[in-house]
Design a protein around this motif. Structure first.
Motif, PDB file in Angstrom:
ATOM      1  N   ALA A  97     -23.500  19.922 -12.457  1.00  0.00           N
ATOM      2  CA  ALA A  97     -22.119  20.181 -13.243  1.00  0.00           C
ATOM      3  C   ALA A  97     -21.020  19.831 -14.167  1.00  0.00           C
ATOM      4  O   ALA A  97     -20.932  20.228 -15.133  1.00  0.00           O
ATOM      5  CB  ALA A  97     -21.122  20.485 -12.394  1.00  0.00           C
ATOM      6  N   SER A  98     -21.242  18.356 -14.193  1.00  0.00           N
ATOM      7  CA  SER A  98     -20.743  17.453 -15.652  1.00  0.00           C
ATOM      8  C   SER A  98     -21.500  17.517 -17.022  1.00  0.00           C
ATOM      9  O   SER A  98     -20.832  18.192 -18.369  1.00  0.00           O
ATOM     10  CB  SER A  98     -21.207  15.620 -15.091  1.00  0.00           C
ATOM     11  OG  SER A  98     -20.124  15.971 -14.203  1.00  0.00           O
ATOM     12  N   LEU A  99     -22.986  17.395 -16.558  1.00  0.00           N
ATOM     13  CA  LEU A  99     -23.740  18.058 -17.822  1.00  0.00           C
ATOM     14  C   LEU A  99     -23.355  19.295 -18.789  1.00  0.00           C
ATOM     15  O   LEU A  99     -23.225  19.622 -19.582  1.00  0.00           O
ATOM     16  CB  LEU A  99     -25.183  17.738 -17.778  1.00  0.00           C
ATOM     17  CG  LEU A  99     -25.673  17.159 -16.965  1.00  0.00           C
ATOM     18  CD1 LEU A  99     -26.682  16.701 -17.115  1.00  0.00           C
ATOM     19  CD2 LEU A  99     -25.145  15.333 -18.570  1.00  0.00           C
ATOM     20  N   ARG A 100     -22.835  20.587 -17.666  1.00  0.00           N
ATOM     21  CA  ARG A 100     -22.670  21.823 -18.127  1.00  0.00           C
ATOM     22  C   ARG A 100     -21.040  21.798 -18.553  1.00  0.00           C
ATOM     23  O   ARG A 100     -21.140  22.595 -19.945  1.00  0.00           O
ATOM     24  CB  ARG A 100     -22.553  22.567 -17.444  1.00  0.00           C
ATOM     25  CG  ARG A 100     -23.802  22.953 -16.285  1.00  0.00           C
ATOM     26  CD  ARG A 100     -23.642  24.287 -15.903  1.00  0.00           C
ATOM     27  NE  ARG A 100     -25.492  24.843 -15.428  1.00  0.00           N
ATOM     28  CZ  ARG A 100     -25.687  26.213 -14.544  1.00  0.00           C
ATOM     29  NH1 ARG A 100     -24.191  26.271 -13.940  1.00  0.00           N
ATOM     30  NH2 ARG A 100     -26.391  25.940 -13.843  1.00  0.00           N
ATOM     31  N   LYS A 101     -20.335  20.679 -17.917  1.00  0.00           N
ATOM     32  CA  LYS A 101     -18.702  21.142 -18.504  1.00  0.00           C
ATOM     33  C   LYS A 101     -19.179  20.328 -19.676  1.00  0.00           C
ATOM     34  O   LYS A 101     -17.894  20.531 -21.092  1.00  0.00           O
ATOM     35  CB  LYS A 101     -17.979  20.120 -17.686  1.00  0.00           C
ATOM     36  CG  LYS A 101     -16.439  20.242 -17.926  1.00  0.00           C
ATOM     37  CD  LYS A 101     -15.730  21.385 -17.566  1.00  0.00           C
ATOM     38  CE  LYS A 101     -14.230  21.311 -17.634  1.00  0.00           C
ATOM     39  NZ  LYS A 101     -13.673  23.433 -17.580  1.00  0.00           N
ATOM     40  N   LEU A 102     -19.463  19.107 -19.826  1.00  0.00           N
ATOM     41  CA  LEU A 102     -19.941  18.435 -22.034  1.00  0.00           C
ATOM     42  C   LEU A 102     -19.928  18.499 -22.473  1.00  0.00           C
ATOM     43  O   LEU A 102     -20.774  18.877 -23.926  1.00  0.00           O
ATOM     44  CB  LEU A 102     -20.389  17.040 -20.745  1.00  0.00           C
ATOM     45  CG  LEU A 102     -19.656  16.105 -20.340  1.00  0.00           C
ATOM     46  CD1 LEU A 102     -20.238  15.256 -20.086  1.00  0.00           C
ATOM     47  CD2 LEU A 102     -18.437  15.565 -20.982  1.00  0.00           C
ATOM     48  N   GLY A 103     -21.051  20.499 -22.360  1.00  0.00           N
ATOM     49  CA  GLY A 103     -21.335  20.843 -23.641  1.00  0.00           C
ATOM     50  C   GLY A 103     -23.070  20.990 -23.896  1.00  0.00           C
ATOM     51  O   GLY A 103     -23.769  21.469 -24.612  1.00  0.00           O
ATOM     52  N   ILE A 104     -23.654  20.558 -22.147  1.00  0.00           N
ATOM     53  CA  ILE A 104     -24.914  19.748 -22.682  1.00  0.00           C
ATOM     54  C   ILE A 104     -25.426  20.834 -22.485  1.00  0.00           C
ATOM     55  O   ILE A 104     -26.256  21.473 -20.940  1.00  0.00           O
ATOM     56  CB  ILE A 104     -25.544  18.586 -22.050  1.00  0.00           C
ATOM     57  CG1 ILE A 104     -24.714  17.342 -22.053  1.00  0.00           C
ATOM     58  CG2 ILE A 104     -27.292  18.384 -21.617  1.00  0.00           C
ATOM     59  CD1 ILE A 104     -25.063  16.868 -23.080  1.00  0.00           C
ATOM     60  N   GLN A 105     -26.704  22.033 -23.527  1.00  0.00           N
ATOM     61  CA  GLN A 105     -27.562  22.373 -23.068  1.00  0.00           C
ATOM     62  C   GLN A 105     -29.000  22.766 -22.420  1.00  0.00           C
ATOM     63  O   GLN A 105     -29.333  23.307 -21.575  1.00  0.00           O
ATOM     64  CB  GLN A 105     -27.661  23.489 -24.372  1.00  0.00           C
ATOM     65  CG  GLN A 105     -26.037  24.285 -25.455  1.00  0.00           C
ATOM     66  CD  GLN A 105     -25.631  25.380 -23.907  1.00  0.00           C
ATOM     67  OE1 GLN A 105     -26.170  25.931 -23.628  1.00  0.00           O
ATOM     68  NE2 GLN A 105     -24.682  24.683 -23.615  1.00  0.00           N
ATOM     69  N   HIS A 106     -29.231  21.283 -22.740  1.00  0.00           N
ATOM     70  CA  HIS A 106     -30.710  20.322 -22.400  1.00  0.00           C
ATOM     71  C   HIS A 106     -31.045  19.166 -22.594  1.00  0.00           C
ATOM     72  O   HIS A 106     -30.029  18.921 -23.199  1.00  0.00           O
ATOM     73  CB  HIS A 106     -32.320  21.756 -23.138  1.00  0.00           C
ATOM     74  CG  HIS A 106     -32.267  21.426 -24.214  1.00  0.00           C
ATOM     75  ND1 HIS A 106     -31.415  21.672 -25.983  1.00  0.00           N
ATOM     76  CD2 HIS A 106     -33.124  20.016 -24.795  1.00  0.00           C
ATOM     77  CE1 HIS A 106     -32.144  20.972 -26.738  1.00  0.00           C
ATOM     78  NE2 HIS A 106     -32.411  20.395 -26.777  1.00  0.00           N
ATOM     79  N   LEU A 107     -31.452  18.897 -21.600  1.00  0.00           N
ATOM     80  CA  LEU A 107     -32.099  17.938 -21.881  1.00  0.00           C
ATOM     81  C   LEU A 107     -33.841  17.277 -22.029  1.00  0.00           C
ATOM     82  O   LEU A 107     -34.275  18.105 -21.900  1.00  0.00           O
ATOM     83  CB  LEU A 107     -32.112  16.057 -20.640  1.00  0.00           C
ATOM     84  CG  LEU A 107     -30.431  16.788 -19.757  1.00  0.00           C
ATOM     85  CD1 LEU A 107     -31.124  16.114 -18.192  1.00  0.00           C
ATOM     86  CD2 LEU A 107     -29.712  15.463 -20.062  1.00  0.00           C
ATOM     87  N   ASP A 108     -33.463  16.857 -23.755  1.00  0.00           N
ATOM     88  CA  ASP A 108     -34.715  16.341 -23.527  1.00  0.00           C
ATOM     89  C   ASP A 108     -35.524  15.548 -23.255  1.00  0.00           C
ATOM     90  O   ASP A 108     -36.767  14.711 -23.375  1.00  0.00           O
ATOM     91  CB  ASP A 108     -34.567  15.626 -25.205  1.00  0.00           C
ATOM     92  CG  ASP A 108     -33.400  16.290 -26.694  1.00  0.00           C
ATOM     93  OD1 ASP A 108     -34.399  16.883 -27.147  1.00  0.00           O
ATOM     94  OD2 ASP A 108     -32.232  15.993 -26.348  1.00  0.00           O
ATOM     95  N   THR A 109     -35.208  13.937 -22.368  1.00  0.00           N
ATOM     96  CA  THR A 109     -35.254  13.402 -21.405  1.00  0.00           C
ATOM     97  C   THR A 109     -35.087  13.617 -20.267  1.00  0.00           C
ATOM     98  O   THR A 109     -33.838  12.777 -20.470  1.00  0.00           O
ATOM     99  CB  THR A 109     -36.133  11.852 -22.241  1.00  0.00           C
ATOM    100  OG1 THR A 109     -36.587  12.221 -22.835  1.00  0.00           O
ATOM    101  CG2 THR A 109     -36.633  11.231 -21.532  1.00  0.00           C
ATOM    102  N   MET A 110     -35.575  12.541 -19.132  1.00  0.00           N
ATOM    103  CA  MET A 110     -34.641  12.520 -17.723  1.00  0.00           C
ATOM    104  C   MET A 110     -35.435  11.339 -16.889  1.00  0.00           C
ATOM    105  O   MET A 110     -36.689  11.898 -16.938  1.00  0.00           O
ATOM    106  CB  MET A 110     -34.279  13.464 -16.629  1.00  0.00           C
ATOM    107  CG  MET A 110     -34.104  13.286 -15.394  1.00  0.00           C
ATOM    108  SD  MET A 110     -33.394  14.625 -14.341  1.00  0.00           S
ATOM    109  CE  MET A 110     -34.695  15.587 -14.335  1.00  0.00           C
ATOM    110  N   LEU A 111     -34.735  10.429 -17.468  1.00  0.00           N
ATOM    111  CA  LEU A 111     -35.799   8.733 -16.719  1.00  0.00           C
ATOM    112  C   LEU A 111     -35.657   7.739 -15.651  1.00  0.00           C
ATOM    113  O   LEU A 111     -33.777   8.418 -15.760  1.00  0.00           O
ATOM    114  CB  LEU A 111     -35.156   8.386 -18.117  1.00  0.00           C
ATOM    115  CG  LEU A 111     -36.504   6.743 -18.145  1.00  0.00           C
ATOM    116  CD1 LEU A 111     -36.298   5.910 -19.424  1.00  0.00           C
ATOM    117  CD2 LEU A 111     -36.636   5.952 -16.992  1.00  0.00           C
ATOM    118  N   LEU A 112     -35.898   8.613 -14.825  1.00  0.00           N
ATOM    119  CA  LEU A 112     -35.600   8.348 -13.260  1.00  0.00           C
ATOM    120  C   LEU A 112     -36.195   7.062 -13.294  1.00  0.00           C
ATOM    121  O   LEU A 112     -37.661   6.475 -12.962  1.00  0.00           O
ATOM    122  CB  LEU A 112     -36.489   9.347 -12.197  1.00  0.00           C
ATOM    123  CG  LEU A 112     -35.720  10.715 -12.583  1.00  0.00           C
ATOM    124  CD1 LEU A 112     -36.522  11.735 -11.821  1.00  0.00           C
ATOM    125  CD2 LEU A 112     -34.661  10.722 -12.096  1.00  0.00           C
TER     126      LEU A 112
END
Length: 737
Positions: free
Chosen positions: A532-547
């Protein structure tokens, strides 16, 4: 009336409460200014003073800071309907009695693996109490405001307890009906039936809520003005129809009886639902409409609506903190704006279509202001769901509940209502696949004002000349102001996810998420906070998710995040322990890349013997300023990292393993030489993080500790060599200092 309402509403926007003497002065000034020329100012002062006085009473009824985290023996009566979620029993206690002074008058408690508890029982329990505290992020549910609006002074967990008194009173009747509803055969939709009949939504699964949110139909499964109003309308319409065909007794005037039966039905339904604030609000609105129909039609539509709004806020000024108040009154006001004063008559389907279109567009500014997602498929879903639930499911379920003492008849009606709900959820599940709920990015105030004006203008009658201008004013929705950092800089967010980890690193044209927050059963912070925070900040996609590794507090929310935001690549120190659907790649030592002038480098210990040691370490450098993210590495992994020759020196350090005693060795802290340490952890967590020795180690070298439990989400600009700020610094009077 408008002046009084404005004074009551002002409470919602206060950063801090005025002192009590100031509140008394406001009320006194309001009374002194009661003569005609200054009565508007006087009423404004009275409304504002009354709201602030109630806020003071609620804040003073909170658990004192000196008692925070302590365990007490206390007695109390169970109110509301206890909820059972993943073997956790949650309920509220009132009429508190304890040897310790200063305990709040209302508590919200959780009992892990606790026994069956019923409303109306009296219990003696040993509970560890905590002051109201919630997560604070760019987009998250404001738990502290919700607790204050319900006048809950503390939360806590129960260690032990025993029942002092069996359930009694009207509260036990609702609980018994809820238990009976959960035992009927309703095609697996017993939880939805309980939500519609007695207002208990704990039987709905996380998947159900997701479908309801994506289709904009949450209001259908929460007893609201729509349900109460529709039942009142059915009773009123039944009497009117009987009177029209001469079947109503002539000695009984039909209009007063229709209004009286409608109000009685609404109050009875409200009693079943527990008379919570939203239900009381609905009853007041129904009463205002019926009184208007009976006596005061010459006053128009707006006066009864304003009267109901005022009565609700005078009785409970803290209702301004609840989104439901704004959505319910906003929806009614919007319908009045759309349908009042139109020329000509519309058919039933035209009216329904117009209402759904108007609600879908007209509530967008309110949803934006409240931080709620907007469903693009809501008009389609509600076109079928609203008449289906209001005209078929709710009357059938209520009649079935009323006739449960009669063998077969009551259960048969509930079986029918469950079948209708099953069909409804099948339809809503299909609609939800078309388009998930849209959480609008933050836009500046001027953009919001344009959007609000645009929606109102667009909903004007067709003949108004400037009506097409409304569509132009909606453009800020589709072109939000850019929030990306400059070339060679990186925007860093450490989200407040409790006992877990989630950090966003955003360059000018790329975004990386380091860990995805925890998941505990159905409580997924990857969905509720991170995505939800990613969407609120306007992030349309993630290039990398590092777990960093596969532990639930770091990777539990990964699937939910990927469902909400497209992810191009997933890296992890433990890809073999992650779900196969993530298609995670193995993190390796020495891999590096550059985005928009910002450099990223990874490290992984090849000799790791457990998951914490296998955490993938990430170094981010922008304009010479460095950030080191360490996952849950322990002292052994820290020594290996130092021996590897990896340059660990950084201005910002993510404290390893949330400040565990087994990490942050003196040699490692000295080698990194940070100026600020980022700490992601939950308040009063069961692990005792951060360990006092770790805190002392950072304090000794003058390193400031940026703690999400105290600061909320933390943000800073990497490459600017500036400081960081926490969202809790944005003052709200209800937030803990």
């Amino acid at each position: 009336m408008l002046a009084l309402a404005a004074g009551l509403v002002l409470l919602r926007f206060l950063p801090t409460l005025p002192p009590l003497w100031g509140v008394i002065a406001l009320l006194s000034a309001g009374l002194l200014l009661a003569w005609p020329r200054l009565r508007l100012l006087g009423l404004l002062c009275i409304g504002f003073g009354w709201a602030c006085l109630n806020a003071h009473w609620a804040m003073n009824d909170r658990l004192p800071a000196s008692l925070d985290g302590r365990t007490f023996w206390l007695e109390g009566t169970v109110v509301g309907l206890p909820a059972v979620e993943s073997r956790v029993v949650r309920f509220e206690l009132e009429q508190i009695d304890s040897r310790h002074a200063g305990l709040p008058s209302r508590l919200r408690l959780a009992w892990y693996g606790g026994p069956s508890i019923q409303a109306g029982e009296r219990w003696r329990v040993a509970a560890t109490l905590k002051r109201p505290h919630g997560l604070i992020n760019p987009q998250s549910f404001d738990y502290e405001a919700w607790l204050l609006a319900r006048r809950i002074g503390a939360t806590g967990t129960i260690k032990a307890g025993h029942r002092l008194q069996a359930a009694q009173g009207v509260r036990s009747v609702r609980d018994a009906l809820r238990s009976r509803l959960m035992c009927v055969d309703a095609f697996g939709r017993e939880g939805a039936l309980a939500a519609l009949v007695v207002g208990d939504s704990s039987g709905l699964t996380a998947g159900d809520w997701r479908v309801l949110q994506d289709t904009g139909t949450v209001h259908l499964m929460v007893i609201s003005g729509q349900h109460v109003g529709m039942l009142a309308g059915l009773l009123y319409g039944a009497v009117a129809l009987l009177s029209r065909f001469g079947l109503w007794p002539r000695r009984l005037p039909w209009l007063p009886w229709a209004c009286g039966l409608a109000l009685g039905g609404a109050l009875g339904y409200a009693w079943l639902a527990g008379f919570d604030v939203p239900v009381r609000r609905a009853c007041l609105m129904v009463a205002a409409v019926l009184l208007w129909r009976l006596r005061y039609r010459q006053l128009g539509v707006w006066m009864p609506l304003l009267c109901a709004f005022l009565v609700v806020l005078v009785l409970e000024p803290l209702a301004v903190l609840q989104p439901g108040l704004w959505l319910s009154f906003g929806a009614v006001a919007l319908l009045a704006w759309v349908f009042r004063g139109r020329l000509g008559a519309w058919s039933g389907w035209q009216t329904l279509l117009r209402a759904q279109w108007s609600m879908a567009l007209g509530l967008v500014p309110l949803m934006m202001a409240l931080g709620l997602p907007v469903s693009l498929t809501a008009p389609l879903a509600n076109l079928i769901a609203v008449p289906g639930v209001s005209l078929l499911v709710v009357p059938t379920a209520l009649l079935g509940s009323l006739l449960l003492p009669l063998p077969w008849i009551g259960e048969g009606l509930l079986w029918l209502a469950g079948g209708l709900l099953s069909l409804l959820f099948t339809f809503l599940g299909w609609v939800s696949t078309l388009q998930p709920a849209w959480l609008l990015p933050a836009i500046p105030l001027w953009g919001w004002i344009l959007v609000a004006l645009g929606t109102l203008v667009s909903l004007l009658p067709t003949g108004v000349p400037l009506r097409p201008l409304g569509l132009v004013l909606l453009l800020p929705l589709f072109y939000p102001s850019p929030q990306s950092p400059a070339e060679g800089r990186a925007q860093v967010w450490m989200f407040d996810v409790g006992q877990g980890n989630a950090l966003l690193i955003r360059t000018r044209g790329h975004a990386l998420l380091y860990d995805a927050g925890p998941r505990f059963g159905d409580f997924d912070l990857g969905e509720r906070v991170v995505g939800a925070s990613l969407r609120k900040l306007g992030i349309q996609h993630l290039d990398t998710m590092l777990l960093s590794h596969a532990d639930s507090d770091h990777a539990g929310g990964a699937l939910a995040v990927r469902r909400m935001v497209p992810v191009a690549r997933v890296l992890s120190g433990e890809p073999q322990r992650l779900p196969r659907t993530l298609k995670s790649e193995q993190c390796t030592a020495g891999e590096h890349w550059e985005w928009d002038g910002v450099r990223f480098t990874t490290w992984l210990w090849a000799g790791a013997r457990n998951g914490n040691q296998a955490s993938c370490v990430l170094l981010v450098e922008a304009n010479g300023e460095r950030l080191l993210l360490t996952g849950d590495i322990d002292v052994a992994a820290e020594r290996a990292l130092l021996r590897s020759g990896f340059d660990v020196q950084a201005r910002w350090l993510l404290v390893p393993h949330h400040g565990s005693r087994s990490s942050s060795s003196p040699a490692f802290v000295e080698a990194v030489a940070p100026q600020a340490a980022l700490l992601s952890r939950g308040l009063h967590n069961n692990f005792g993080h951060p360990h006092p020795s770790v805190v002392q180690r950072f304090d000794a070298i003058g390193v400031s500790l940026l703690d999400t439990a105290k600061m909320g989400a933390v943000r800073f600009e990497l490459g600017d060599w500036s400081g960081a700020e926490g969202l809790r610094a944005e003052r709200r009077f209800w937030r803990e200092k």
